[in-house]
Design a protein around this motif. Structure first.
Motif, PDB file in Angstrom:
ATOM      1  N   ASN A 184       0.823  -1.226   0.000  1.00 22.87           N
ATOM      2  CA  ASN A 184       0.000   0.000   0.000  1.00 22.87           C
ATOM      3  C   ASN A 184       0.852   1.270   0.000  1.00 22.87           C
ATOM      4  O   ASN A 184       0.613   2.210   0.781  1.00 22.87           O
ATOM      5  CB  ASN A 184      -0.955   0.009   1.204  1.00 22.87           C
ATOM      6  CG  ASN A 184      -2.239  -0.743   0.932  1.00 22.87           C
ATOM      7  OD1 ASN A 184      -2.723  -0.779  -0.197  1.00 22.87           O
ATOM      8  ND2 ASN A 184      -2.788  -1.384   1.950  1.00 22.87           N
ATOM      9  N   LEU A 185       1.837   1.315  -0.879  1.00 25.09           N
ATOM     10  CA  LEU A 185       2.715   2.473  -0.961  1.00 25.09           C
ATOM     11  C   LEU A 185       2.171   3.487  -1.964  1.00 25.09           C
ATOM     12  O   LEU A 185       1.718   3.121  -3.055  1.00 25.09           O
ATOM     13  CB  LEU A 185       4.121   2.032  -1.383  1.00 25.09           C
ATOM     14  CG  LEU A 185       4.886   1.175  -0.373  1.00 25.09           C
ATOM     15  CD1 LEU A 185       6.119   0.562  -1.023  1.00 25.09           C
ATOM     16  CD2 LEU A 185       5.278   2.002   0.848  1.00 25.09           C
ATOM     17  N   THR A 186       2.253   4.743  -1.617  1.00 26.26           N
ATOM     18  CA  THR A 186       1.797   5.778  -2.540  1.00 26.26           C
ATOM     19  C   THR A 186       2.732   5.906  -3.741  1.00 26.26           C
ATOM     20  O   THR A 186       2.323   6.391  -4.797  1.00 26.26           O
ATOM     21  CB  THR A 186       1.706   7.134  -1.813  1.00 26.26           C
ATOM     22  OG1 THR A 186       2.976   7.453  -1.243  1.00 26.26           O
ATOM     23  CG2 THR A 186       0.668   7.072  -0.698  1.00 26.26           C
ATOM     24  N   ALA A 187       3.979   5.459  -3.588  1.00 24.93           N
ATOM     25  CA  ALA A 187       4.955   5.605  -4.672  1.00 24.93           C
ATOM     26  C   ALA A 187       4.807   4.550  -5.760  1.00 24.93           C
ATOM     27  O   ALA A 187       5.397   4.691  -6.838  1.00 24.93           O
ATOM     28  CB  ALA A 187       6.377   5.536  -4.101  1.00 24.93           C
ATOM     29  N   THR A 188       4.011   3.505  -5.532  1.00 18.36           N
ATOM     30  CA  THR A 188       3.841   2.449  -6.529  1.00 18.36           C
ATOM     31  C   THR A 188       2.449   1.851  -6.403  1.00 18.36           C
ATOM     32  O   THR A 188       1.934   1.697  -5.290  1.00 18.36           O
ATOM     33  CB  THR A 188       4.893   1.345  -6.363  1.00 18.36           C
ATOM     34  OG1 THR A 188       4.592   0.245  -7.247  1.00 18.36           O
ATOM     35  CG2 THR A 188       4.938   0.816  -4.938  1.00 18.36           C
ATOM     36  N   PRO A 189       1.823   1.496  -7.527  1.00 21.51           N
ATOM     37  CA  PRO A 189       0.492   0.892  -7.467  1.00 21.51           C
ATOM     38  C   PRO A 189       0.520  -0.595  -7.128  1.00 21.51           C
ATOM     39  O   PRO A 189      -0.525  -1.232  -7.023  1.00 21.51           O
ATOM     40  CB  PRO A 189      -0.049   1.111  -8.883  1.00 21.51           C
ATOM     41  CG  PRO A 189       1.176   1.110  -9.747  1.00 21.51           C
ATOM     42  CD  PRO A 189       2.248   1.774  -8.920  1.00 21.51           C
TER      43      PRO A 189
ATOM     44  N   THR B 179       0.284  -4.075  -5.494  1.00 19.98           N
ATOM     45  CA  THR B 179      -0.469  -4.555  -4.330  1.00 19.98           C
ATOM     46  C   THR B 179       0.101  -5.841  -3.759  1.00 19.98           C
ATOM     47  O   THR B 179      -0.537  -6.491  -2.925  1.00 19.98           O
ATOM     48  CB  THR B 179      -1.941  -4.795  -4.711  1.00 19.98           C
ATOM     49  OG1 THR B 179      -2.002  -5.776  -5.770  1.00 19.98           O
ATOM     50  CG2 THR B 179      -2.611  -3.506  -5.154  1.00 19.98           C
TER      51      THR B 179
ATOM     52  N   ASP C 286       4.261   5.300   5.096  1.00 17.16           N
ATOM     53  CA  ASP C 286       4.499   6.510   4.293  1.00 17.16           C
ATOM     54  C   ASP C 286       3.370   7.533   4.384  1.00 17.16           C
ATOM     55  O   ASP C 286       3.317   8.482   3.603  1.00 17.16           O
ATOM     56  CB  ASP C 286       4.749   6.131   2.837  1.00 17.16           C
ATOM     57  CG  ASP C 286       3.539   5.487   2.165  1.00 17.16           C
ATOM     58  OD1 ASP C 286       2.526   5.245   2.869  1.00 17.16           O
ATOM     59  OD2 ASP C 286       3.593   5.229   0.953  1.00 17.16           O
TER      60      ASP C 286
ATOM     61  N   GLY D 269       0.156   7.002   3.891  1.00 17.52           N
ATOM     62  CA  GLY D 269      -1.042   6.624   3.142  1.00 17.52           C
ATOM     63  C   GLY D 269      -1.759   5.458   3.795  1.00 17.52           C
ATOM     64  O   GLY D 269      -1.692   5.263   5.010  1.00 17.52           O
ATOM     65  N   THR D 270      -2.438   4.650   2.976  1.00 19.07           N
ATOM     66  CA  THR D 270      -3.117   3.462   3.475  1.00 19.07           C
ATOM     67  C   THR D 270      -2.105   2.509   4.096  1.00 19.07           C
ATOM     68  O   THR D 270      -1.025   2.282   3.549  1.00 19.07           O
ATOM     69  CB  THR D 270      -3.862   2.752   2.329  1.00 19.07           C
ATOM     70  OG1 THR D 270      -4.764   3.679   1.714  1.00 19.07           O
ATOM     71  CG2 THR D 270      -4.647   1.567   2.854  1.00 19.07           C
TER      72      THR D 270
END
Length: 269
Positions: free
Chosen positions: A155-160, A162, A222, A224-225
């Motif tokens: 769940n990183l904002t830097a990469t989609p 999953t 980070d 985010g989620t």
């Protein structure tokens, strides 16, 4: 229930599991968890969810609940028997036995059900005991040991992405801990961790640039989620030949005692 890989080699599925997502003290001793417990740890538990993770098993390795090992010969005292009960998780992987690239095998023995959706950032205690031999050192060096592996959604904002594997590489054992059961190896303070795939690149905690446990959790947090767990396992491969055993897998407040016919769950005390 048994699962067979190849003609003569087999990997028995374990039973009895409970999840632990609460912090607790170091595992000096442990008590058995009963089904009457009602706290968060044990409410996640089921009795039939430990076994070979078929998706991640390559070749015909052994990942089987077994008796012992006791010894090696001449070894006495606590290090001459499994740290909990009479059994352990026996693992055998070969390094040149498949037609794939690389040709080595991989074994994964874990739980794909009870940890699903648990918060990665909730991990506080992780580790195990291992039976390491001098022969294993000769096959792949002093750090040729099994891993602890969590499949996660980073769940990183830097990469989609999953999916990633969050892997612990234990530290090399001293020669005094060979051919016998090791002390508890604390994965939160020793060894190194890495993430596979895009998550490893995004966090700078990859196979080529491994991190401490705390640095890895910091990189995953980070803002985010929150990252979540898909599965938890003891794994080996794909790299060097290894024949040995693991017992007393700890995840937070619970210790998973691998016995010949079941995975018994104990509370760390």
């Amino acid at each position: 229930m048994k699962a067979r890989f190849g003609v003569k080699r087999k990997a028995a599925l374990g039973i009895t599991a409970l999840v632990a997502i609460a912090a607790s003290a170091a595992p000096v001793s442990a008590t058995t968890v009963t089904h009457t417990d009602t706290d968060t740890d044990t409410k996640w538990g089921r009795s039939d969810h430990w076994g070979v993770i078929t998706r991640n098993t390559i070749g015909s390795p052994v990942a089987a609940l077994r008796n012992g090992p006791f010894g090696s010969f001449g070894v006495t005292g606590p290090s001459a028997r499994p740290p909990f009960g009479r059994g352990s998780l026996g693992i055998e992987v070969a390094d040149h036995s498949t037609s794939l690239t690389p040709p080595s095998e991989a074994a994964d023995f874990g739980n794909e059900v009870d940890f699903f959706g648990a918060p990665v950032l909730g991990l506080r205690q992780v580790g195990f005991h291992v039976f390491q031999t001098g022969e294993n050192v000769s096959y792949g060096g002093a750090a040729n040991l099994p891993n602890i592996r969590f499949e996660i959604n980073p769940n990183l904002t830097a990469t989609p992405s999953t999916y990633s594997s969050m892997v612990w590489n234990p530290p090399a054992l001293p020669t005094t801990d060979l051919n016998r059961w090791s002390p508890y190896l604390d994965a939160t303070t020793t060894g190194t961790w890495f993430l596979t795939g895009a998550a490893g690149t995004a966090t700078n905690c990859s196979l080529s640039h491994q991190c401490t446990f705390q640095d890895l959790l910091t990189a995953l947090n980070d803002g985010g989620t929150q990252p979540v767990i898909y599965s938890a396992a003891v794994s080996k491969g794909r790299d060097y030949m290894w024949i040995g055993a693991v017992d007393g897998l700890r995840i937070n407040s619970l210790v998973y005692d691998f016995e010949p016919t079941m995975v018994r769950v104990r509370r760390a005390t």
